[in-house]
Design a protein around this motif. Structure first.
Motif, PDB file in Angstrom:
ATOM      1  N   ALA B  93       0.833  -1.211   0.000  1.00 55.86           N
ATOM      2  CA  ALA B  93       0.000   0.000   0.000  1.00 55.86           C
ATOM      3  C   ALA B  93       0.868   1.261   0.000  1.00 55.86           C
ATOM      4  CB  ALA B  93      -0.939   0.018   1.203  1.00 55.86           C
ATOM      5  N   LEU B  94       2.076   1.157   0.557  1.00 59.63           N
ATOM      6  CA  LEU B  94       2.961   2.326   0.620  1.00 59.63           C
ATOM      7  C   LEU B  94       3.876   2.415  -0.610  1.00 59.63           C
ATOM      8  CD1 LEU B  94       3.873   2.202   4.426  1.00 59.63           C
ATOM      9  CD2 LEU B  94       2.368   3.861   3.293  1.00 59.63           C
ATOM     10  N   GLN B  95       3.776   1.454  -1.510  1.00 63.35           N
ATOM     11  CA  GLN B  95       4.647   1.393  -2.690  1.00 63.35           C
ATOM     12  C   GLN B  95       3.926   1.999  -3.908  1.00 63.35           C
ATOM     13  OE1 GLN B  95       7.467   1.603  -4.113  1.00 63.35           O
ATOM     14  NE2 GLN B  95       8.323  -0.163  -3.008  1.00 63.35           N
ATOM     15  N   TYR B  96       4.681   2.180  -5.013  1.00 65.40           N
ATOM     16  CA  TYR B  96       4.053   2.571  -6.275  1.00 65.40           C
ATOM     17  C   TYR B  96       3.019   1.539  -6.687  1.00 65.40           C
ATOM     18  CZ  TYR B  96       7.634   6.117  -7.271  1.00 65.40           C
ATOM     19  OH  TYR B  96       8.448   7.211  -7.225  1.00 65.40           O
ATOM     20  N   GLY B  97       2.038   1.974  -7.439  1.00 59.35           N
ATOM     21  CA  GLY B  97       1.049   1.067  -8.004  1.00 59.35           C
ATOM     22  C   GLY B  97       1.058   1.163  -9.513  1.00 59.35           C
ATOM     23  N   ILE B  98      -0.054   0.831 -10.132  1.00 58.00           N
ATOM     24  CA  ILE B  98      -0.130   0.920 -11.589  1.00 58.00           C
ATOM     25  C   ILE B  98      -1.071   2.056 -11.998  1.00 58.00           C
ATOM     26  CG2 ILE B  98       0.443  -1.503 -11.947  1.00 58.00           C
ATOM     27  CD1 ILE B  98      -2.555  -1.973 -12.520  1.00 58.00           C
ATOM     28  N   GLY B  99      -0.842   2.566 -13.184  1.00 59.63           N
ATOM     29  CA  GLY B  99      -1.560   3.751 -13.654  1.00 59.63           C
ATOM     30  C   GLY B  99      -3.061   3.573 -13.729  1.00 59.63           C
TER      31      GLY B  99
END
Lengths: 460, 460
Positions: B93-99
């Motif tokens: 949840a604290l990391q990058y995700g997808i566009g």
């Protein structure tokens, strides 16, 4: 594209009936082509993305991502912090906020910037800070405020792929300025200014990542910082200073940010994506007052307000947790990984390979031996269970075919060694193939738009 | 603008020296005027904002905001939920995700849309959903994909002020289509299409809030829903359906969303800002596959990815909390407040005042007795400790001077009664002044840009 049903067009029809509305089972081909805005024409998803989907499998050592090591955060303590945050100010954190961002966070941002010399002595004030949805939106807002189609922007070559995406969406023209191991070359900047002026135009700004540059890993030297500012001031050229990595120095003396050296002429972009969490999407702009006002208006038009919830979380992290201790931990972790990668490169890379030696940040820039082509080689690398970002993604002009970006922040040291070993082996195979058969067929297929060559957003 | 120091210009100078860098104590006048993009020219903060700053004081009864009653949320339970969320999946949840946004949330969004008839039977699929930074960014992304400067957009008159801000930033031309108590008037839409076609142009889309419209509070009737879709399909006109309030019906039969009735030709915008929290800034677009692909690319260029943290919070709220029970509670609360406001208006408003009777949502649209001017009257109203949004903010063409939007979602019933009493009293005073002195001087000062007449983002 997968077409799961028959095509229903939006075209004129004589009947006004609703028949045919329910006889398909999915979405359709692109009937909208003629309707898109000009900025969208030709913007398509990259075929390379499929490769990166494979690259995220656990057996692949990925040097592709720019994602920080969030597993290093004290997750349990963050959970407790969130619980307390709700008890303390949950109702307001869950409510709308203001377009500029919360005052408390803007004050804390000023304290963070002061760590790199940007403080009241150079006119930095919470009133001139705009909170954004990560550093990326900061760049987009700046583009919205300054760039008309056809405008020129200077940027290092190579430069941050996300900035290229913003400038491309703004239909601006990026003119790259060369770097060496000391960062942006002042003479190259002067030459670029002259060349653009000769064509009767003027660049809107210089976009630069002076410290631990993404993707090159180099840092603008002390002397050049002053020199670049002088050149820009003389030419009336605005500077957009993007500084996501400044607090991640592993050796050498800290250099003051460009914004710390001048009161005007520099728009500064920061982010909590590397120091805390990219997932909360909180960044900021420090801008001259007049520009700040415009940024707020554009921010409101785009998202109404930056997330008050995310802002409250960052505020709580900064005020209740020993975040500078965490940062120290991250620095030690990343330094070890950088050292491992540098050592592995030195002992394993084929002759003729060159790379940068970053004093901080997350990236090493590799230049391949003559004849190798990083994008053409990528499928073979991923097949050999190692991934990187081909260099072409960091140029607007198709340069960089013989380069790649390696990130060392996520894999642990033993994986880094193994990944570099795999990479070296792929390169050696490529070199033998080339020695026998000449340049690969993919060679011609390389000049492309920057945004299609990279697996955003993981490469940020 | 407050100038706190002497002016340092960016203008060309012969000396490359750095002197003068430290001799001012703040920021400067706007030296950047000549550099801004065209879309920014003339975009300035509203003088009316200062009034709304006063309006947020506790002694003022504010009917201005469109903010939901977040104090009605079970804040302690949300805090506990966040703590558990971190333990369960904090690192991701604290990391990058997808566009495009997280798959789990996109599936949950489909369940939410199914409550209004948008389901697999009309081709709705998680794969065609893009998660956005609130509904506002959804509109901005749609504008980025479709609008070139000078393009025409149809919108109800009045319409959502935030949409006007987006269209203005896109340099589009908004053509208003009249409404009555049954919503958008189909004949007016046909006429608008004909008029624009006669000028050799074609509108890019119709922007509409068919259910509990913001600001008018009216709902497009069943018959007209079909009729409007037929007209749009025949004309090849895309529909952008914005539906923030659909789940807030207090009486009458639910009507299926426009998107539920057709498989193609409608781009649907939703948000969790009213059903859960505006502070997390999570909204979405459901779009035809080809359009969805463009939206994701533009989203990545703008913010890399929607906040994975906010998305995880919304996901957890939907999956672990009895959110439909909360929603029922909000409906009961808002219904009581609506009823109180309608009763108060009926018993207190001066003769000649008219207003809409919303079956749901958050807003009542008031038309003042002849001669009254809502923007001119606002300072007097705030002085009398009641606030509203003047109607001009909801038109792109300066219409609406005799109208205002009242929101009933935040003040408790006794405050609503008191606020309407104050408002009625201000109106009566204005009417007597007018009877003696004629039209107020401010009357001429009314045609303005929409975004300057409103206190964004609180009015969303």
């Amino acid at each position: 594209m997968i077409v799961r049903g028959e095509i229903v067009t939006l075209a004129k029809s004589d009947s006004g009936s609703t028949s045919g509305r329910t006889d398909v089972t999915g979405t359709t081909l692109d009937d909208y082509t003629g309707r898109y805005a000009q900025r969208i024409q030709g913007m398509t998803a990259s075929e390379i993305r499929a490769l990166f989907a494979v690259a995220s499998r656990p057996e692949v050592v990925s040097f592709a991502g720019g994602a920080p090591y969030t597993a290093g955060l004290p997750i349990d303590a963050v959970g407790e912090m969130l619980n307390e945050l709700m008890a303390r100010r949950g109702v307001s954190a869950l409510q709308y906020g203001i377009g500029q961002g919360e005052e408390q966070l803007r004050e804390q941002i000023c304290s963070v910037m002061a760590l790199e010399g940007i403080d009241a002595s150079c006119g930095a004030s919470p009133d001139d800070v705009v909170v954004t949805t990560g550093g990326q939106q900061a760049l987009d807002l700046i583009a919205r405020v300054f760039l008309d189609p056809g405008d020129v922007v200077f940027a290092e070559g190579p430069t941050y792929v996300g900035a290229l995406g913003v400038f491309q969406a703004a239909q601006a023209e990026v003119v790259h300025v060369a770097m060496d191991d000391q960062g942006l070359i002042p003479e190259a900047l002067e030459e670029a200014i002259t060349t653009v002026a000769r064509s009767g135009r003027q660049a809107k700004f210089l976009y630069t990542v002076p410290t631990f540059q993404n993707p090159a890993g180099v840092t603008l030297s002390e002397q050049r910082r002053e020199r670049v500012l002088e050149i820009c001031q003389r030419a009336g050229l605005l500077v957009v200073e993007d500084n996501p990595y400044g607090l991640f120095r592993y050796e050498g003396e800290p250099l003051r940010a460009l914004r710390a050296r001048v009161r005007e002429g520099v728009i500064y972009v920061g982010t909590f994506s590397k120091t805390f969490s990219p997932g909360v999407r909180v960044g900021w702009v420090l801008a001259p007052h007049a520009v700040r006002e415009k940024l707020v208006l554009v921010n409101e038009a785009q998202i109404l307000c930056p997330s008050p919830f995310s802002q409250a979380v960052v505020s709580a992290y900064l005020s209740t947790m020993p975040w500078q201790e965490h940062l120290k931990g991250f620095r030690e972790l990343y330094r070890e990984r950088r050292d491992t990668m540098l050592e592995s490169l030195a002992s394993l890379m084929p002759a003729g390979t060159r790379w940068t030696r970053p004093e901080g940040g997350l990236f090493i820039w590799v230049t391949l031996p003559p004849g190798l082509h990083s994008k053409a080689m990528l499928p073979r690398a991923i097949n050999a269970r190692v991934a990187y970002v081909p260099g072409t993604g960091f140029y607007a002009d198709g340069s960089g075919t013989d380069t790649m970006r390696l990130s060392y922040c996520l894999p642990p040291p033993e994986r880094i060694r193994e990944g570099v070993r795999r990479l070296a082996s792929v390169m050696e195979q490529e070199m033998s193939v080339r020695a026998v058969f000449g340049a690969p067929a993919e060679r011609g297929d390389t000049v492309g738009r920057p945004s299609v060559d990279t697996p955003a957003p993981g490469v940020a």
